[in-house]
Enzyme design. Sequence first.
Site, PDB file in Angstrom:
ATOM      1  N   LYS A  55      -6.582  -9.940  -7.280  1.00  0.00           N
ATOM      2  CA  LYS A  55      -7.787  -9.993  -6.474  1.00  0.00           C
ATOM      3  C   LYS A  55      -8.725  -8.839  -6.824  1.00  0.00           C
ATOM      4  O   LYS A  55      -8.269  -7.730  -7.099  1.00  0.00           O
ATOM      5  CB  LYS A  55      -7.416  -9.926  -4.986  1.00  0.00           C
ATOM      6  CG  LYS A  55      -8.580 -10.123  -4.038  1.00  0.00           C
ATOM      7  CD  LYS A  55      -8.100 -10.040  -2.601  1.00  0.00           C
ATOM      8  CE  LYS A  55      -9.273 -10.143  -1.644  1.00  0.00           C
ATOM      9  NZ  LYS A  55      -8.861  -9.948  -0.239  1.00  0.00           N
TER      10      LYS A  55
ATOM     11  N   LYS B  20       0.813  -1.213   0.000  1.00  0.00           N
ATOM     12  CA  LYS B  20       0.000   0.000   0.000  1.00  0.00           C
ATOM     13  C   LYS B  20       0.849   1.267   0.000  1.00  0.00           C
ATOM     14  O   LYS B  20       0.469   2.281  -0.601  1.00  0.00           O
ATOM     15  CB  LYS B  20      -0.942  -0.001   1.209  1.00  0.00           C
ATOM     16  CG  LYS B  20      -2.040  -1.050   1.106  1.00  0.00           C
ATOM     17  CD  LYS B  20      -3.006  -0.953   2.272  1.00  0.00           C
ATOM     18  CE  LYS B  20      -4.144  -1.956   2.122  1.00  0.00           C
ATOM     19  NZ  LYS B  20      -5.119  -1.866   3.238  1.00  0.00           N
TER      20      LYS B  20
ATOM     21  N   LYS C 299     -11.562  -2.796  -4.321  1.00  0.00           N
ATOM     22  CA  LYS C 299     -12.196  -1.482  -4.379  1.00  0.00           C
ATOM     23  C   LYS C 299     -11.244  -0.425  -4.904  1.00  0.00           C
ATOM     24  O   LYS C 299     -11.677   0.604  -5.420  1.00  0.00           O
ATOM     25  CB  LYS C 299     -12.682  -1.074  -2.982  1.00  0.00           C
ATOM     26  CG  LYS C 299     -13.835  -1.885  -2.459  1.00  0.00           C
ATOM     27  CD  LYS C 299     -14.322  -1.373  -1.128  1.00  0.00           C
ATOM     28  CE  LYS C 299     -13.415  -1.762   0.021  1.00  0.00           C
ATOM     29  NZ  LYS C 299     -13.973  -1.387   1.349  1.00  0.00           N
TER      30      LYS C 299
END
Length: 345
Positions: free
Chosen positions: A207, A114, A210
């Site tokens: 995967k 991230k 969002k």
Amino acid sequence: MQITPRVFSGMQPTGSLHLGNYLGAMVNWIELQKTHECIYCVVDLHAITVWQDPDELRRAIRQVTAAYIAAGLDPKKSVLFNQSQVAVHAELAWVFNCVARLGWLNRMTQFKEKAGKDREQASVGLYAYPNLMAADILAYRATHVPVGEDQKQHLELARDIAQKFNNDFKTSIVAQGFVDGIFFPQPDPVITGPATRVMSLRDGTKKMSKSDPSDLSRINLTDDADTIAKKVQKAKTDPEPLPSEVAGLAARPEADNLVGIHAAMAGQSKEAVLRDYGGQQFSSFKKALVEAAVARLSPIADETQRLMSDPAEIDRVLADGSQRARAIAGPVMDKVKDIVGLIRS
């Protein structure tokens, strides 16, 4: 204070919940509330580890809550609340910041993913995110945590923190009446569901997420029937017909993903899906997949929209759930303070 079998889990209010959240987690949550004491949280403190527009965050908290209920979570059976209304989460997280070791956090792969290359610009909250996740779970002394594969490392950290707390303060824990010297349980992962890992519609090796910039990569729980049909029709495939056996999906990630989604939506096995559609082209299979997806998801989208038309009722549900959550977590935090040696009123 006996350890009661208890389930805890939560999702961030960042972007709309999608098919992967539903099949990978929420279907399992709904089943667990039939047999367990369950606590389900909208983890809004986790959401602000990266900057959020305040108005959008408020809307997203309500929308995720509405989606929880629309999908089948019953706020009368389960405790349903948003994290920031229960101060124990942040308070216990600080204690765990002082228990967890820096080396443990340095091994967390999600932070590296991230934060990307510019790690120096990442927030401290993003780095310490796993300690807050441990506090979320252990504030309720939860014993079972439904998680996806990507969160399993964080749950292992929560187990390590629980064990180290018990070891560091064993004498004090015994003095507080816990003769076995164990205050926090080591929560077990529950990784089950009809499709524990739903992949992107645009790339079967990634995967469903969002955060993917392409909305075509996912089916949102708020999508209407036309949008679902469009996304399924545009989903990436390969030129070969569907195989007749599951083994034939091994080197075909997009085919494997779509077959898995259809199986989960229809309540079938992949073998059953391939018995019906093996040897056929994707064009006919996608029509059946659209029908299954619309039948399963449209009622959720409609109910979410209905609930969102009454934000005051959503806020009432969250306030009630938060009160019930505080009633469980408050005594746990009081005991933590006694064990650690803090003075409380």
